[in-house]
Motif scaffolding. Structure first.
Motif, short mmCIF file in Angstrom:
data_model
loop_
_atom_site.label_atom_id
_atom_site.label_comp_id
_atom_site.label_asym_id
_atom_site.label_seq_id
_atom_site.Cartn_x
_atom_site.Cartn_y
_atom_site.Cartn_z
N ILE A 57 0.84 -1.20 0.00
CA ILE A 57 0.00 0.00 0.00
C ILE A 57 0.88 1.25 0.00
O ILE A 57 0.63 2.20 -0.76
N LYS A 58 1.92 1.26 0.82
CA LYS A 58 2.79 2.44 0.87
C LYS A 58 3.49 2.65 -0.47
O LYS A 58 3.62 3.79 -0.94
N ALA A 59 3.96 1.56 -1.09
CA ALA A 59 4.63 1.69 -2.38
C ALA A 59 3.72 2.37 -3.40
O ALA A 59 4.15 3.26 -4.15
N GLN A 60 2.44 1.98 -3.41
CA GLN A 60 1.51 2.57 -4.37
C GLN A 60 1.20 4.02 -4.02
O GLN A 60 1.06 4.87 -4.90
N MET A 61 1.12 4.32 -2.73
CA MET A 61 0.93 5.71 -2.29
C MET A 61 2.07 6.59 -2.80
O MET A 61 1.86 7.71 -3.28
N ILE A 62 3.30 6.10 -2.68
CA ILE A 62 4.46 6.87 -3.10
C ILE A 62 4.46 7.07 -4.62
O ILE A 62 4.71 8.17 -5.11
N VAL A 63 4.17 6.01 -5.34
CA VAL A 63 4.14 6.10 -6.81
C VAL A 63 3.09 7.11 -7.26
O VAL A 63 3.32 7.91 -8.17
N GLU A 64 1.90 7.09 -6.62
CA GLU A 64 0.84 8.01 -7.00
C GLU A 64 0.97 9.37 -6.33
O GLU A 64 0.34 10.35 -6.75
N GLY A 65 1.78 9.45 -5.27
CA GLY A 65 2.02 10.72 -4.59
C GLY A 65 0.86 11.23 -3.78
O GLY A 65 0.73 12.44 -3.54
N THR A 66 -0.01 10.33 -3.29
CA THR A 66 -1.24 10.76 -2.62
C THR A 66 -1.10 10.99 -1.12
O THR A 66 -1.79 11.83 -0.54
#
Length: 519
Positions: free
Chosen positions: A467-476
């Motif tokens: 979940i954190k990896a995707q948050m970082i990629v999307e910058g949310t």
């Protein structure tokens, strides 16, 4: 609304003045004709910063534009990190300033929860700008007359808040909590064994220090740096909330003595990094007094609670400590870095560290040389970290900090109560948070109804990192995760960002569910 000037507006503003396209740093002040160009260049830098600040506080903007390290090294859209033998134009430097901020992390963004230090205080930022403009060193009053006196005023204020008599206490600002903790251990050892300064570790017995198993890793680093050795750092068991168990400390001290070690220091924690736990300081102080041990309190994270009349009771007993670490760059929101080590006994820092370099610390100066504080430190060059804190204290007052900190505590309680009602989130601790740390797991639908088992935990371990990896990629959004003991990876939410509101907390919960529901 902050007025952000476009480049064309700048060109109109400086129509009859030199622009930066074909000019270089040598054309700026102190160049004889550099006044107008310097003004133009710095105003354009300020314009870049104002644009960045406005984006930082916009919850609709991304926290970061993520790229992998190899992409930054290879270069991005004209942003080249390689260094040339030849100068580049001022115009290129302005582009580089813009790109540096573009590809970094907006730590002042209202949905940045990743570290204990977060947020962007505009007054503190102004203080940092002034500090950089002054560009001086903190070792003597001679070259930092205002800043050295400010440091004295701040240290007295902080010592008084701890509960020490200001005329008898001492301290120094240092480059972060790890170094402040090192100072605490260094002074503790010197107090017990002053001969260490001249003769070294060879003249000492096998000394040992004690810290909770939830204590900061800087304690072991300090022991390694000071020649004590990490094997002689004894980790004391904690209860289920992460607080040091006094009976275990007592037993560890007795056991160390039976093994031939010589205890000299106990490090208590006031606000642990992961759980936000506060060790029972009065009980630890009693044990230290019984065994004649130095008591250092690592309040790097929790020290700011001393400013809250409602919550300062969590640090009851800190006034009995011999030394304290307190980081205003955490809960108080001062821009990085700003940390102080405070000692109850005046003069000990100087006795431990002074070398009386004759080219700096002459005894026959025209002013009161007690303000030449540089010999109290292990550094020579020392950055001015006090002005931004002093300026923020002037702007907010003690009560302003109190309101800010109490609001963080209310946000933590709100977050806890919302999660407690959701069946796809599980709190690491069922009880209300003691501090602004809230630790929890998110369970995707496929794991929600599976009984606890080794196999389920192996799957749960993967959820927070994904979940954190995707948050970082999307910058949310950004928040931290970690395992701890027998607990597999869980999220750690912390509140120390003045821009954060309840709507940002609600957004984060929705975002975790959006990104995690199909995992």
């Amino acid at each position: 609304m902050i007025k952000i000037l476009s480049d064309s507006e700048f060109l109109r503003l400086f129509r009859n003045r030199p622009c930066c396209l074909f000019l270089f740093s040598l054309d700026l002040l102190p160049s004889k004709e550099g006044k107008d160009l310097t003004k133009c260049f710095l105003l354009r830098v300020v314009n870049i910063l104002l644009h960045y600040i406005e984006k930082t506080f916009d919850d609709k903007s991304k926290i970061l534009d993520f790229h992998h390290p190899h992409q930054l090294l290879e270069g991005l859209d004209g942003f080249d990190l390689e260094l040339s033998d030849h100068p580049e134009s001022l115009e290129q430097l302005l582009v580089d300033c813009t790109d540096t901020l573009k590809y970094g992390v907006k730590t002042g963004h209202p949905r940045y929860f990743n570290q204990l230090s977060s947020g962007l205080d505009v007054i503190g930022l102004a203080g940092e700008w002034l500090t950089a403009t002054a560009n001086t060193n903190m070792f003597t009053y001679e070259i930092a007359p205002v800043f050295t006196v400010m440091e004295t005023v701040l240290l007295k204020k902080m010592c008084g808040i701890i509960g020490w008599r200001e005329t008898e206490a001492d301290g120094i600002f240092s480059p972060g909590g790890s170094i402040s903790n090192l100072y605490g251990i260094l002074v503790a050892r010197y107090k017990q064994y002053p001969e260490i300064k001249a003769r070294g570790m060879a003249v000492l017995p096998c000394i040992a220090l004690f810290v909770s198993e939830q204590g900061h890793y800087s304690i072991k680093k300090a022991a390694a740096t000071l020649g004590i050795g990490t094997d002689n750092v004894i980790e004391v068991k904690c209860d289920e909330r992460g607080k040091m168990i006094p009976a275990e400390l007592e037993e560890n001290i007795l056991q160390a003595k039976r093994k031939g070690q010589t205890p000299f220091c106990v490090v208590a924690t006031a606000g642990s990094t992961v759980f936000g736990a506060f060790d029972p300081l009065h009980d630890i102080a009693d044990i230290c007094e019984t065994h004649k041990l130095w008591m250092h309190v690592d309040a790097a994270w929790g020290g700011g609670l001393l400013l809250s009349r409602k919550h300062s009771c969590k640090l009851s007993g800190i006034e009995r400590a011999d030394s304290v670490t307190w980081n205003p760059h955490k809960l108080m929101g001062v821009p990085l870095q700003c940390s102080a080590v405070l000692t109850r006994e005046k003069g000990l820092l100087g006795a431990c560290n002074q070398m009386q370099a004759e080219y700096l610390f002459q005894p026959d100066k025209v002013y009161n040389i007690n303000f030449d504080t540089g010999d109290k430190t292990i550094q020579c060059g020392r950055h001015v970290d006090v002005f931004k804190l002093w300026l923020m204290w002037k702007a907010k007052g003690t009560y302003g900090f109190e309101v800010q900190i109490d609001r963080y505590m209310e946000l933590a309680k709100y977050f806890y109560k919302v999660l407690k009602k959701k069946d796809n989130f599980k709190l690491v601790f069922d009880a209300e948070p003691e501090f602004t740390n809230v630790c929890f797991w998110y369970f995707p639908p496929r794991l929600k109804h599976i009984p606890k088992s080794f196999e389920r935990d192996q799957e749960l371990q993967k959820i927070a990192p994904k979940i954190k990896a995707q948050m970082i990629v999307e910058g949310t959004a950004m928040l931290s995760y970690q395992p701890c003991g027998d607990k597999v990876n869980f999220f750690r939410m912390v509140f120390s960002n003045p821009a954060t509101r309840q709507t940002d907390v609600d957004y984060l919960i929705d975002e975790i569910q959006r990104l995690g529901k199909d995992l």
